[in-house]
Design an enzyme around this catalytic site. Sequence first.
Site, PDB file in Angstrom:
ATOM      1  N   PHE A 132       0.857  -1.184   0.000  1.00 22.01           N
ATOM      2  CA  PHE A 132       0.000   0.000   0.000  1.00 22.01           C
ATOM      3  C   PHE A 132       0.888   1.227   0.000  1.00 22.01           C
ATOM      4  O   PHE A 132       1.724   1.396   0.885  1.00 22.01           O
ATOM      5  CB  PHE A 132      -0.930   0.041   1.229  1.00 22.01           C
ATOM      6  CG  PHE A 132      -1.858   1.212   1.175  1.00 22.01           C
ATOM      7  CD1 PHE A 132      -3.032   1.166   0.426  1.00 22.01           C
ATOM      8  CD2 PHE A 132      -1.556   2.393   1.842  1.00 22.01           C
ATOM      9  CE1 PHE A 132      -3.876   2.263   0.342  1.00 22.01           C
ATOM     10  CE2 PHE A 132      -2.399   3.500   1.763  1.00 22.01           C
ATOM     11  CZ  PHE A 132      -3.558   3.428   1.016  1.00 22.01           C
ATOM     12  N   ASP A 217       9.284   2.512   1.576  1.00 17.31           N
ATOM     13  CA  ASP A 217       8.130   3.276   2.044  1.00 17.31           C
ATOM     14  C   ASP A 217       8.004   2.993   3.535  1.00 17.31           C
ATOM     15  O   ASP A 217       7.511   1.943   3.941  1.00 17.31           O
ATOM     16  CB  ASP A 217       6.881   2.834   1.281  1.00 17.31           C
ATOM     17  CG  ASP A 217       5.603   3.517   1.777  1.00 17.31           C
ATOM     18  OD1 ASP A 217       5.627   4.112   2.867  1.00 17.31           O
ATOM     19  OD2 ASP A 217       4.585   3.422   1.068  1.00 17.31           O
ATOM     20  N   LYS A 246       2.979   9.379   8.338  1.00 16.84           N
ATOM     21  CA  LYS A 246       2.095   9.143   9.488  1.00 16.84           C
ATOM     22  C   LYS A 246       2.539   9.754  10.837  1.00 16.84           C
ATOM     23  O   LYS A 246       1.963  10.713  11.288  1.00 16.84           O
ATOM     24  CB  LYS A 246       1.833   7.651   9.619  1.00 16.84           C
ATOM     25  CG  LYS A 246       0.935   7.148   8.468  1.00 16.84           C
ATOM     26  CD  LYS A 246       0.376   5.773   8.720  1.00 16.84           C
ATOM     27  CE  LYS A 246      -0.835   5.487   7.843  1.00 16.84           C
ATOM     28  NZ  LYS A 246      -0.539   5.051   6.474  1.00 16.84           N
TER      29      LYS A 246
HETATM   30  C1  LIG Z   1      -0.767   5.253   5.074  1.00 18.96           C
HETATM   31  C2  LIG Z   1       0.261   4.835   4.109  1.00 18.96           C
HETATM   32  C3  LIG Z   1       0.490   5.552   2.915  1.00 18.96           C
HETATM   33  C4  LIG Z   1      -0.381   6.703   2.484  1.00 18.96           C
HETATM   34  O1  LIG Z   1      -0.291   7.785   3.348  1.00 18.96           O
HETATM   35  P1  LIG Z   1      -1.373   8.981   3.225  1.00 18.96           P
HETATM   36  O2  LIG Z   1      -0.862   9.990   4.212  1.00 18.96           O
HETATM   37  O3  LIG Z   1      -2.700   8.412   3.581  1.00 18.96           O
HETATM   38  O4  LIG Z   1      -1.332   9.464   1.827  1.00 18.96           O
HETATM   39  C5  LIG Z   1       1.528   5.158   2.108  1.00 18.96           C
HETATM   40  N1  LIG Z   1       2.309   4.102   2.433  1.00 18.96           N
HETATM   41  C6  LIG Z   1       2.122   3.401   3.559  1.00 18.96           C
HETATM   42  C7  LIG Z   1       3.035   2.268   3.869  1.00 18.96           C
HETATM   43  C8  LIG Z   1       1.092   3.734   4.429  1.00 18.96           C
HETATM   44  O5  LIG Z   1       0.887   3.010   5.539  1.00 18.96           O
END
Ligand SMILES: *Cc1c(COP(=O)(O)O)cnc(C)c1O
Length: 396
Positions: A132, A217, A246
Amino acid sequence: MSDIQKRSDAVFIGNYSRYPVTLVSGKGCVVTDEDGRQYLDFLAGIAVCSLGHCHPDVSEAIQKQASELVHVSNLYYTTPQLELAERLVANSFADKVFFCNSGAEANEGAIKLARIHSAPGKYQIISLEGSFHGRTLAALAATGQPRFHQGFEPIPEGFVHAPFGDLAALETMISESTCAILCEPIQGESGVRPLDTEYLKGLRKLCDRHGLLLIFDEVQTGIGRSGRLFAYEHSGVIPDIMTLAKALANGLPMGAMLTTDAVAKSLLPGTHATTFGGNPVVAAAAVAVLDSMLAPGFLDGVALRGQYLQDQLAGLVPLYPELLEGVRGTGMLQALVLTEKGKTQGTEIVRAMLESGVLINFAGNAALRFAPPLIATEAEMDTVVEKLKVVLAGVS
Ligand SMILES: *Cc1c(COP(=O)(O)O)cnc(C)c1O
């Protein structure tokens, strides 16, 4: 349904399915709803409020900065973002930082950087099934979960998805057009699925051999969640680019892209920008976050209590074998993996937990995810596990 919920349903686009709770305040690991009911928040806004709700240092930093300077544009220098960048660089592999406003935006930046840094014709990024990376179109294209793509076609080109944890399969996907490999060291949204150290080392080798960039990420795993400041530290595998968001500003919207000098030099003036990125208020909040997390002993405590949480959750598995398959996670990102039968009841379990006063979620239709504030105590964990026992007994 309360008045607030009725009015909300009348005016909001229906893209969120919300629980019937209106939260009005928070302190530490506890949030309170409009009727004064308290909940132990073991989701922390999905791994966001890592120092707990309304942490005094963070709230003070926000208030102080909000009365000095809120925003001036990245056309000018400001000090809070400099203080933050210096801390991030001093405590990571990176030499250079770019600030933005969300995880998706940080990943968009990483995708653009990987492309512009690479030779013409090299644009393709290999990411993993189950990953994700966010909801904007390129981040969505990188996301290896077809259910998120449905209806939004055509999905931007230049992304392929390799099977999770299978290095040989990924290697066969590398082509003349590949420029980078993108992954989460621990997949969050698909149910807390860690990539093992050997696999991550293998990715680094493949990248070095084929001249590809390795992008981690760490939007969910970064900023202390794993018991280290960044999850890559557990494996010792160093990426070329890392994205954060986050927990960075403990609830204010903020993202960051970190990279090395060699890669950063490809992003020349005018190639990339964002209006709000790193504004003084969010940056001041993030400075306070890092100062708390880098205080001696803080991250060691996260690792220890994360292990405690995992042990307690593991203790539930033999009690409810028809629902629970096992536990996995690192630090304070933990999940109870559900059996096939358990998966059909995941939503019900989360709802029953809410009714018993605990916030958790059902990640990836596969696992119950626990991402409490990193300050959660063993006593708070015990309370959650006791309530979970009652809920699981009721469901099974
Ligand atoms: C939450 C998340 C995102 C997206 O972040 P947003 O601030 O909602 O755009 C991207 N990568 C990972 C691994 C995430 O947990």
